[in-house]
Design an enzyme around this catalytic site. Structure first.
Site, PDB file in Angstrom:
ATOM      1  N   ASN A  81       0.842  -1.192   0.000  1.00  0.00           N
ATOM      2  CA  ASN A  81       0.000   0.000   0.000  1.00  0.00           C
ATOM      3  C   ASN A  81       0.885   1.253   0.000  1.00  0.00           C
ATOM      4  OD1 ASN A  81      -1.500   2.226   1.357  1.00  0.00           O
ATOM      5  ND2 ASN A  81      -3.128   0.711   1.504  1.00  0.00           N
ATOM      6  N   HIS A  92      -3.580   0.111  -3.115  1.00  0.00           N
ATOM      7  CA  HIS A  92      -3.586  -0.863  -2.028  1.00  0.00           C
ATOM      8  C   HIS A  92      -2.549  -1.960  -2.297  1.00  0.00           C
ATOM      9  CE1 HIS A  92      -7.894   0.231  -0.485  1.00  0.00           C
ATOM     10  NE2 HIS A  92      -7.013   1.203  -0.341  1.00  0.00           N
ATOM     11  N   GLU A  94      -2.979  -5.016  -3.019  1.00  0.00           N
ATOM     12  CA  GLU A  94      -3.347  -5.819  -4.185  1.00  0.00           C
ATOM     13  C   GLU A  94      -3.073  -5.074  -5.485  1.00  0.00           C
ATOM     14  OE1 GLU A  94      -6.661  -6.617  -1.046  1.00  0.00           O
ATOM     15  OE2 GLU A  94      -5.293  -4.992  -1.595  1.00  0.00           O
ATOM     16  N   SER A 116      -8.098  -8.681   4.082  1.00  0.00           N
ATOM     17  CA  SER A 116      -9.301  -8.906   3.285  1.00  0.00           C
ATOM     18  C   SER A 116      -9.472  -7.774   2.275  1.00  0.00           C
ATOM     19  CB  SER A 116     -10.505  -8.959   4.227  1.00  0.00           C
ATOM     20  OG  SER A 116     -11.689  -9.118   3.501  1.00  0.00           O
TER      21      SER A 116
END
Length: 194
Positions: A81, A92, A94, A116
């Site tokens: 991030n 982020h 991901e 998550s």
């Protein structure tokens, strides 16, 4: 030229830290393919957690991501991030790892994320047709796992205690930054105007 990390190198947090910190493109010149083949899912999750630690050390949000090729277990992309570091409102763990991987066929890959996925990242994971996502912390946050599963992506929960501890420490220290990362500055301003 012998590689720095060979298939016989023991899997330790210090070796995984080196892998986390090296540019992805230089891994093939540093780490023997056999080393990646012996790494477990928990080891790849730990690399993501060590990227989260790096972000925390930089003053950022401690969330990391790693994308691996399912057949070879090679790392295709990784990142963390960068809300604070790059003044980047939606990068982020991901999105950072996916951007690092570039234009590849994600249906042949697994993404490991230390937390998550938010609505944006969850959508990106199924839109890019990832085969699988492994989530390292559903204790601090959860909610999109079933939605991602319903889109045909395999979702596995593999909690990493170190990652959970880093995130809860960060959340206690910087609740506004945590809120901004999830919901934007508008949310932070709302809370301060009451």
């Amino acid at each position: 030229m012998s590689l720095f990390v060979t298939k016989d190198t023991p899997v330790t947090d210090s070796v995984l830290t080196v892998i986390a910190h090296l540019p992805t493109k230089s891994l093939s010149k540093t780490v023997e393919a056999g080393f990646f083949q012996k790494l477990s899912d928990a080891d790849f999750m730990r690399i993501a957690v060590l990227l989260a630690q790096k972000s925390y050390d930089e003053g950022g949000c401690p969330i990391g991501g790693v994308v691996i090729d399912n057949a070879t277990r090679q790392i295709m992309g990784k990142g963390h991030n960068t809300l604070v570091q790059e003044n980047h409102p939606y990068n982020h763990g991901e999105t950072s790892a996916i951007r690092d991987a570039g234009r590849i066929d994600f249906s042949k890959t697994t993404i490991f994320t230390t937390l998550s996925p938010c609505d944006v990242c969850a959508t990106l994971i199924y839109m890019r047709q990832f085969a699988r996502v492994v989530v390292g912390d559903v204790t601090s946050a959860s909610g999109n796992e079933d939605m991602v599963r319903s889109k045909g992506v395999q979702v596995d929960i593999l909690e990493d205690q170190m990652g959970i501890e880093i995130y809860s420490k960060y959340r206690a220290e910087k609740p506004d930054q945590d809120n901004e990362d999830w919901k934007g500055l508008a949310e932070v301003c709302k809370h301060h105007s009451h």
